[in-house]
Design a protein around this motif. Structure first.
Motif, PDB file in Angstrom:
ATOM      1  N   ASP A  25       1.252   3.971  -2.827  1.00 15.39           N
ATOM      2  CA  ASP A  25       0.679   5.430  -2.770  1.00 15.39           C
ATOM      3  C   ASP A  25       1.963   6.623  -3.156  1.00 15.39           C
ATOM      4  O   ASP A  25       1.695   7.590  -3.585  1.00 15.39           O
ATOM      5  CB  ASP A  25       0.876   5.777  -1.262  1.00 15.39           C
ATOM      6  CG  ASP A  25      -0.940   5.386  -0.804  1.00 15.39           C
ATOM      7  OD1 ASP A  25      -1.666   4.937  -1.708  1.00 15.39           O
ATOM      8  OD2 ASP A  25      -0.842   5.128   0.587  1.00 15.39           O
ATOM      9  N   GLN A  48       1.736   9.482  -6.053  1.00 14.95           N
ATOM     10  CA  GLN A  48       2.417  10.598  -5.629  1.00 14.95           C
ATOM     11  C   GLN A  48       3.129  11.273  -6.916  1.00 14.95           C
ATOM     12  O   GLN A  48       3.113  12.319  -7.471  1.00 14.95           O
ATOM     13  CB  GLN A  48       2.982  10.912  -4.467  1.00 14.95           C
ATOM     14  CG  GLN A  48       2.092  10.560  -3.043  1.00 14.95           C
ATOM     15  CD  GLN A  48       3.071  11.014  -1.961  1.00 14.95           C
ATOM     16  OE1 GLN A  48       4.155  11.235  -2.045  1.00 14.95           O
ATOM     17  NE2 GLN A  48       2.380  10.147  -0.893  1.00 14.95           N
ATOM     18  N   HIS A  61       0.968  -1.414   0.057  1.00 10.87           N
ATOM     19  CA  HIS A  61       0.053   0.004   0.050  1.00 10.87           C
ATOM     20  C   HIS A  61       0.811   1.213  -0.154  1.00 10.87           C
ATOM     21  O   HIS A  61       0.515   2.218  -0.637  1.00 10.87           O
ATOM     22  CB  HIS A  61      -1.097   0.079   1.296  1.00 10.87           C
ATOM     23  CG  HIS A  61      -1.785  -1.262   1.398  1.00 10.87           C
ATOM     24  ND1 HIS A  61      -2.372  -1.785   0.337  1.00 10.87           N
ATOM     25  CD2 HIS A  61      -1.895  -2.055   2.716  1.00 10.87           C
ATOM     26  CE1 HIS A  61      -2.854  -2.948   1.019  1.00 10.87           C
ATOM     27  NE2 HIS A  61      -2.551  -2.901   2.141  1.00 10.87           N
TER      28      HIS A  61
END
Length: 248
Positions: free
Chosen positions: A196, A200, A192
Protein backbone atom coordinates in the motif's frame (compact mmCIF):
# COMPACT_ATOMS: atom_id res chain seq x y z
CA UNK A 1 6.78 -0.07 11.67
CA UNK A 2 5.89 3.21 13.36
CA UNK A 3 4.10 3.81 16.64
CA UNK A 4 2.80 7.33 17.29
CA UNK A 5 2.93 8.42 20.95
CA UNK A 6 1.07 11.62 21.81
CA UNK A 7 1.19 13.41 25.18
CA UNK A 8 1.78 17.02 26.17
CA UNK A 9 3.39 15.94 29.47
CA UNK A 10 7.03 15.16 28.73
CA UNK A 11 7.55 12.58 31.51
CA UNK A 12 4.36 10.68 30.65
CA UNK A 13 5.32 10.76 26.97
CA UNK A 14 8.82 9.44 27.72
CA UNK A 15 7.42 6.58 29.80
CA UNK A 16 4.90 5.64 27.13
CA UNK A 17 7.51 5.91 24.35
CA UNK A 18 9.87 3.61 26.28
CA UNK A 19 7.03 1.12 26.71
CA UNK A 20 6.38 1.13 22.95
CA UNK A 21 10.11 0.76 22.20
CA UNK A 22 10.10 -2.52 24.12
CA UNK A 23 8.45 -3.96 20.98
CA UNK A 24 11.45 -4.41 18.71
CA UNK A 25 9.43 -4.06 15.50
CA UNK A 26 8.28 -0.54 16.37
CA UNK A 27 9.95 2.77 15.60
CA UNK A 28 8.46 5.39 17.95
CA UNK A 29 7.45 8.84 16.73
CA UNK A 30 6.54 11.34 19.47
CA UNK A 31 4.09 14.25 19.28
CA UNK A 32 3.61 16.97 21.90
CA UNK A 33 -0.15 17.37 21.40
CA UNK A 34 -3.00 16.39 19.12
CA UNK A 35 -2.28 19.02 16.49
CA UNK A 36 1.37 18.00 16.30
CA UNK A 37 0.24 14.38 15.99
CA UNK A 38 -2.15 15.19 13.15
CA UNK A 39 0.60 17.02 11.24
CA UNK A 40 2.91 14.02 11.65
CA UNK A 41 0.14 11.70 10.44
CA UNK A 42 -0.36 13.78 7.31
CA UNK A 43 3.38 13.99 6.58
CA UNK A 44 4.33 10.32 6.82
CA UNK A 45 3.10 6.75 6.42
CA UNK A 46 0.28 5.64 8.70
CA UNK A 47 1.58 4.22 12.00
CA UNK A 48 0.86 0.69 13.16
CA UNK A 49 -0.64 2.03 16.41
CA UNK A 50 -1.35 5.38 18.07
CA UNK A 51 -1.17 5.85 21.86
CA UNK A 52 -2.67 9.18 22.78
CA UNK A 53 -3.34 11.22 25.92
CA UNK A 54 -6.88 12.55 26.30
CA UNK A 55 -6.48 16.08 27.70
CA UNK A 56 -4.10 18.15 25.55
CA UNK A 57 -3.90 21.73 24.23
CA UNK A 58 -4.67 22.70 20.63
CA UNK A 59 -6.25 19.32 19.79
CA UNK A 60 -7.46 16.81 22.37
CA UNK A 61 -7.09 13.06 22.10
CA UNK A 62 -10.79 12.71 21.36
CA UNK A 63 -10.65 15.28 18.57
CA UNK A 64 -7.57 13.61 17.11
CA UNK A 65 -9.42 10.29 17.19
CA UNK A 66 -12.42 11.86 15.40
CA UNK A 67 -10.18 13.24 12.65
CA UNK A 68 -8.43 9.92 12.19
CA UNK A 69 -11.67 7.95 12.02
CA UNK A 70 -13.02 10.32 9.34
CA UNK A 71 -9.95 9.86 7.13
CA UNK A 72 -9.69 6.90 4.70
CA UNK A 73 -5.93 6.78 5.34
CA UNK A 74 -6.13 6.56 9.13
CA UNK A 75 -9.56 5.16 9.94
CA UNK A 76 -8.22 1.66 10.72
CA UNK A 77 -5.27 2.66 12.92
CA UNK A 78 -5.58 1.04 16.39
CA UNK A 79 -6.04 3.87 18.91
CA UNK A 80 -5.10 3.48 22.58
CA UNK A 81 -6.16 6.34 24.84
CA UNK A 82 -4.07 7.18 27.87
CA UNK A 83 -6.17 8.79 30.58
CA UNK A 84 -6.50 9.58 34.28
CA UNK A 85 -8.81 7.45 36.39
CA UNK A 86 -11.02 10.51 36.91
CA UNK A 87 -11.70 10.83 33.17
CA UNK A 88 -13.58 7.59 32.51
CA UNK A 89 -16.60 9.43 31.08
CA UNK A 90 -14.37 10.53 28.22
CA UNK A 91 -13.21 6.95 27.70
CA UNK A 92 -16.80 5.76 27.46
CA UNK A 93 -17.43 8.41 24.83
CA UNK A 94 -14.31 7.33 22.96
CA UNK A 95 -15.51 3.72 22.83
CA UNK A 96 -18.30 4.82 20.48
CA UNK A 97 -15.65 6.33 18.19
CA UNK A 98 -13.73 3.08 17.94
CA UNK A 99 -10.80 3.00 20.36
CA UNK A 100 -8.92 -0.28 20.65
CA UNK A 101 -8.00 0.00 24.33
CA UNK A 102 -7.27 2.50 27.08
CA UNK A 103 -4.47 2.80 29.65
CA UNK A 104 -5.00 4.48 33.00
CA UNK A 105 -2.21 6.69 34.38
CA UNK A 106 0.00 5.85 36.16
CA UNK A 107 0.16 2.61 34.20
CA UNK A 108 1.80 -0.69 35.14
CA UNK A 109 4.23 -1.49 32.34
CA UNK A 110 3.84 -5.28 32.38
CA UNK A 111 0.05 -5.14 32.32
CA UNK A 112 -0.03 -2.42 29.67
CA UNK A 113 2.47 -4.28 27.51
CA UNK A 114 0.32 -7.40 27.55
CA UNK A 115 -2.70 -5.45 26.31
CA UNK A 116 -0.67 -3.68 23.63
CA UNK A 117 0.79 -6.99 22.43
CA UNK A 118 -2.70 -8.29 21.70
CA UNK A 119 -3.54 -5.15 19.73
CA UNK A 120 -0.29 -5.33 17.76
CA UNK A 121 -0.83 -9.01 16.99
CA UNK A 122 -4.23 -8.21 15.52
CA UNK A 123 -2.84 -5.21 13.63
CA UNK A 124 -0.02 -7.26 12.17
CA UNK A 125 -2.48 -9.71 10.65
CA UNK A 126 -3.80 -6.79 8.57
CA UNK A 127 -0.31 -5.60 7.71
CA UNK A 128 1.23 -8.83 6.48
CA UNK A 129 0.23 -12.36 5.59
CA UNK A 130 1.14 -15.00 8.21
CA UNK A 131 4.39 -16.69 7.11
CA UNK A 132 2.84 -20.21 6.96
CA UNK A 133 0.25 -18.89 4.50
CA UNK A 134 2.97 -17.33 2.35
CA UNK A 135 5.01 -20.54 2.39
CA UNK A 136 1.97 -22.57 1.38
CA UNK A 137 0.88 -20.12 -1.34
CA UNK A 138 4.34 -19.96 -2.93
CA UNK A 139 5.11 -23.64 -2.21
CA UNK A 140 8.56 -22.80 -0.85
CA UNK A 141 10.67 -23.63 2.20
CA UNK A 142 11.25 -21.13 5.06
CA UNK A 143 14.87 -20.48 4.08
CA UNK A 144 13.72 -19.64 0.55
CA UNK A 145 11.20 -17.14 1.95
CA UNK A 146 13.99 -15.54 3.98
CA UNK A 147 16.08 -15.25 0.81
CA UNK A 148 13.19 -13.55 -1.00
CA UNK A 149 12.69 -11.12 1.90
CA UNK A 150 16.41 -10.38 2.02
CA UNK A 151 16.45 -9.66 -1.72
CA UNK A 152 13.46 -7.32 -1.43
CA UNK A 153 15.14 -5.48 1.42
CA UNK A 154 18.20 -5.16 -0.82
CA UNK A 155 16.08 -3.49 -3.51
CA UNK A 156 14.94 -0.93 -0.94
CA UNK A 157 18.51 -0.30 0.22
CA UNK A 158 19.80 0.29 -3.33
CA UNK A 159 16.88 2.61 -4.08
CA UNK A 160 17.55 4.56 -0.85
CA UNK A 161 21.26 4.82 -1.70
CA UNK A 162 20.50 6.24 -5.14
CA UNK A 163 18.08 8.74 -3.60
CA UNK A 164 20.77 9.99 -1.22
CA UNK A 165 23.06 10.63 -4.20
CA UNK A 166 20.42 12.58 -6.12
CA UNK A 167 19.02 16.09 -5.94
CA UNK A 168 15.49 15.16 -6.98
CA UNK A 169 13.47 12.19 -8.19
CA UNK A 170 14.09 13.06 -11.83
CA UNK A 171 17.77 12.26 -11.27
CA UNK A 172 17.00 8.72 -10.09
CA UNK A 173 16.99 6.20 -12.91
CA UNK A 174 13.62 4.56 -13.66
CA UNK A 175 11.72 5.56 -10.51
CA UNK A 176 8.43 4.23 -11.89
CA UNK A 177 10.02 0.90 -12.76
CA UNK A 178 11.58 0.55 -9.32
CA UNK A 179 8.32 1.33 -7.57
CA UNK A 180 6.53 -1.18 -9.78
CA UNK A 181 9.10 -3.83 -8.89
CA UNK A 182 8.82 -3.11 -5.18
CA UNK A 183 5.04 -3.25 -5.35
CA UNK A 184 5.12 -6.61 -7.11
CA UNK A 185 7.65 -7.96 -4.59
CA UNK A 186 5.60 -6.81 -1.61
CA UNK A 187 2.42 -8.34 -3.03
CA UNK A 188 4.20 -11.60 -3.83
CA UNK A 189 5.50 -11.91 -0.25
CA UNK A 190 2.21 -10.95 1.38
CA UNK A 191 3.40 -7.58 2.73
CA UNK A 192 0.08 -5.76 2.44
CA UNK A 193 1.05 -2.59 4.33
CA UNK A 194 4.30 -2.18 2.39
CA UNK A 195 2.50 -2.74 -0.91
CA UNK A 196 0.00 0.00 0.00
CA UNK A 197 2.87 2.39 0.79
CA UNK A 198 4.45 1.77 -2.61
CA UNK A 199 1.09 2.28 -4.31
CA UNK A 200 0.70 5.64 -2.54
CA UNK A 201 4.10 6.69 -3.85
CA UNK A 202 3.05 5.72 -7.37
CA UNK A 203 -0.26 7.57 -7.15
CA UNK A 204 0.84 10.73 -5.31
CA UNK A 205 3.20 13.57 -6.17
CA UNK A 206 6.15 12.59 -3.96
CA UNK A 207 9.52 14.13 -3.23
CA UNK A 208 12.78 12.45 -2.20
CA UNK A 209 12.10 12.85 1.53
CA UNK A 210 8.66 11.25 1.21
CA UNK A 211 10.07 8.30 -0.75
CA UNK A 212 12.94 7.87 1.73
CA UNK A 213 10.48 7.74 4.65
CA UNK A 214 8.38 5.15 2.85
CA UNK A 215 11.44 3.01 2.06
CA UNK A 216 12.40 3.00 5.74
CA UNK A 217 8.89 1.85 6.62
CA UNK A 218 9.02 -0.86 3.97
CA UNK A 219 12.38 -2.13 5.21
CA UNK A 220 11.01 -2.24 8.76
CA UNK A 221 8.02 -4.24 7.54
CA UNK A 222 10.33 -6.68 5.75
CA UNK A 223 12.56 -7.03 8.83
CA UNK A 224 9.55 -7.65 11.05
CA UNK A 225 8.32 -10.36 8.68
CA UNK A 226 11.78 -11.95 8.79
CA UNK A 227 11.52 -12.05 12.60
CA UNK A 228 8.14 -13.74 12.32
CA UNK A 229 9.62 -16.40 10.05
CA UNK A 230 12.58 -16.95 12.40
CA UNK A 231 10.22 -17.30 15.35
CA UNK A 232 8.46 -20.24 13.67
CA UNK A 233 11.30 -22.10 11.93
CA UNK A 234 14.90 -23.18 12.33
CA UNK A 235 16.70 -21.35 9.53
CA UNK A 236 20.07 -21.00 7.88
CA UNK A 237 22.41 -18.35 9.23
CA UNK A 238 22.20 -14.78 8.03
CA UNK A 239 25.43 -15.25 6.07
CA UNK A 240 24.05 -18.29 4.28
CA UNK A 241 20.87 -16.40 3.39
CA UNK A 242 22.95 -13.51 2.08
CA UNK A 243 25.06 -15.80 -0.14
CA UNK A 244 21.94 -17.45 -1.49
CA UNK A 245 20.37 -14.07 -2.30
CA UNK A 246 23.49 -12.89 -4.11
CA UNK A 247 23.60 -16.06 -6.21
CA UNK A 248 19.90 -15.80 -7.14
Amino acid sequence: MRALVVDDDVVSRMALADLMRSFIELKVVEAVDGQDAWEKLEMGPAPMICCCDVQMPRLSGIDLLKRARSSPRFKDIPFVLVTAASDMDTVRKAVTLGISHYIVKPFHAREARGSLQKILNAAWERIAEPPPATLNRLNIAPDQLMTYLYSLRGQCAVFARDLRRSQNLQDVQDVVGRLKGLHTGCLTLGLHYAADLVMQLRDERSDIERVEQALIEIELAISSQEERVRARHSLASGAAIKRSAVQA
